[in-house]
Design an enzyme around this catalytic site. Structure first.
Site, PDB file in Angstrom:
ATOM      1  CG  ASN A 123      -2.761  11.708   2.070  1.00 27.76           C
ATOM      2  OD1 ASN A 123      -2.147  10.857   1.414  1.00 27.76           O
ATOM      3  ND2 ASN A 123      -2.499  11.916   3.341  1.00 27.76           N
ATOM      4  NE  ARG A 139      -0.475   1.946   3.472  1.00 26.52           N
ATOM      5  CZ  ARG A 139       0.659   2.662   3.561  1.00 26.52           C
ATOM      6  NH1 ARG A 139       1.853   2.083   3.788  1.00 26.52           N
ATOM      7  NH2 ARG A 139       0.651   3.982   3.415  1.00 26.52           N
ATOM      8  N   GLY A 140       0.213   2.418  -0.168  1.00 30.26           N
ATOM      9  CA  GLY A 140       0.975   3.658  -0.332  1.00 30.26           C
ATOM     10  C   GLY A 140       1.048   3.897  -1.833  1.00 30.26           C
ATOM     11  CD  GLN A 145      -3.601   2.864   6.681  1.00 27.64           C
ATOM     12  OE1 GLN A 145      -4.191   3.270   7.684  1.00 27.64           O
ATOM     13  NE2 GLN A 145      -4.225   2.639   5.544  1.00 27.64           N
ATOM     14  CG  ASP A 165      -3.294   8.241  -2.004  1.00 31.56           C
ATOM     15  OD1 ASP A 165      -3.159   8.728  -0.870  1.00 31.56           O
ATOM     16  OD2 ASP A 165      -3.013   7.063  -2.291  1.00 31.56           O
TER      17      ASP A 165
END
Ligand code: MRU
Length: 359
Positions: free
Chosen positions: A261, A52-53, A210, A251
């Site tokens: 984001n 992820r990210g 996260q 993002d």
């Protein structure tokens, strides 16, 4: 800059036939690597946030496409092309909000067709081998470019930090979320290595944590002074003068400077403005989507309800059958962003048009 980790979160094996990722859904309890060999495994690793990210999912997808094509056996160009397009389209819908995924996969498509054209005189089987080689090289260079971009973002971002800076960060925009170093956490590692002693407050980031599972884990590992807070504690730490600057990743950035984001980012940015604290988003210029005029053109991913009611809790924390709304991202209006820190420098949201010429 020294890397915090001895491994990257996403790697292609030397023979190009396995994608190796650290399973981020198991952190911080287990640092476990998984070996992926099919497009379906990569799709689920992305949707289940094992990787992820924004930059990391783009990198996983392109290394994954190269891996799948290296494993695909055929002598026929039309079959090879059909499979390439299937894998590319399939991975591109694994998550909707981060632009990095489609941006990186489109580069692979350009590479595929340019190489096909270049070798059209060759027998089909030989041309297929050339395309496999070029796709692998292109995917590896997308990752390498990301490493360099993160280094520049780290340096540029560090220039806005005072010594002993109190920094509030959200979600995880660190080493785990990119190729290496991070975006929002990059300047923190850089400052730490310069002896500037940053002090970080990491918001835990409900519902998938996260911030506590990944950011706190990364920063502790690097010896950075990090304090974990619940998301609803951001206002008090800002009001107590503990925060000099808010840093978060992105993002997708719309052409007007609105930033998508992790859900909750916009609330922090609004709070920061109230307390007069500068608030920066950090990311590569490839996160800017000039096709999105404003944040309302960005698709916000909605995720399953069990993430809110059950995940990471010892037992269910909500009544059975409760209605749940679980958007994974939000849009921070450009007016709350002090600057966008990129590999090409720091820009005001209103300067994005100028950036278009630079890219
Ligand atoms: O749902 P996630 O964990 O993929 O969300 C990640 C974020 O919102 C990050 O801040 C963003 O992707 C930037 S990562 C360098």
């Amino acid at each position: 800059m020294k890397s915090v980790f001895s491994y990257d979160s996403v790697e292609l094996s030397e023979n190009g036939k396995e994608l190796v990722i650290i399973d981020q859904s198991l952190l911080p309890q287990q640092e476990k690597f998984i070996h992926l060999t099919t497009a379906e495994q990569i799709f689920y690793a992305i949707t289940l946030l094992k990787v992820r990210g924004a930059p990391a999912i783009g990198i996983a997808a392109v290394l994954g496409v190269a891996m799948c094509m290296n494993r695909f056996k055929t002598r026929k160009m039309d079959q090879f092309e059909k499979e390439f397009l299937r894998v590319k389209r399939y991975l591109s819908i694994s998550r909707p909000t981060a632009v990095n995924l489609s941006w990186a996969l489109d580069r692979m498509e350009r590479c595929f067709y340019e190489t096909k054209l270049q070798y059209e005189e060759l027998p089909e089987q030989e041309a297929i081998e050339k395309i496999k080689k070029e796709l692998t090289a292109e995917a590896r260079s997308i990752k390498l470019e990301d490493v360099k971009m993160c280094l520049s973002i780290a340096e540029n971002g560090c220039s806005i930090l005072p010594n002993n800076a109190g920094i509030l960060t959200y979600c995880n925009a660190g080493h785990l979320a990119v190729s290496r170093y991070g975006t929002a956490l990059g300047p923190i590692y850089y400052a730490q290595q310069q002896g500037m002693m940053p002090k970080v407050y990491a918001c835990e980031t409900r519902p998938l944590l996260q911030g506590s599972r990944l950011t706190a884990f990364e920063l502790m590992k690097a010896g950075v002074d990090v304090t974990l807070i619940c998301d609803n504690m951001a206002s008090i730490v800002m009001s107590q003068g503990k925060i000099d600057v808010v840093l978060f990743g992105c993002d997708r950035i719309a052409a007007n400077g609105d930033v998508a984001n992790k859900i909750g980012t916009s609330g922090l940015a609004i709070l920061a403005k109230h307390y007069g604290i500068p608030c920066y988003t950090l990311g590569p210029t490839s996160s800017i989507d000039f096709n999105c005029k404003t944040g309302s053109d960005i698709v916000i991913e909605e995720r399953p309800s069990y993430e809110v009611t059950d995940m990471y809790f010892g037992k269910t924390m909500a009544p059975q059958g409760i209605k749940v709304y679980n958007p994974a991202f939000d849009i921070t209006p450009a007016e709350f962003i002090s600057g966008i820190v990129t590999e090409k420098g720091i820009f005001k949201p209103s300067e994005i048009k100028k950036l278009k010429k630079l890219i």
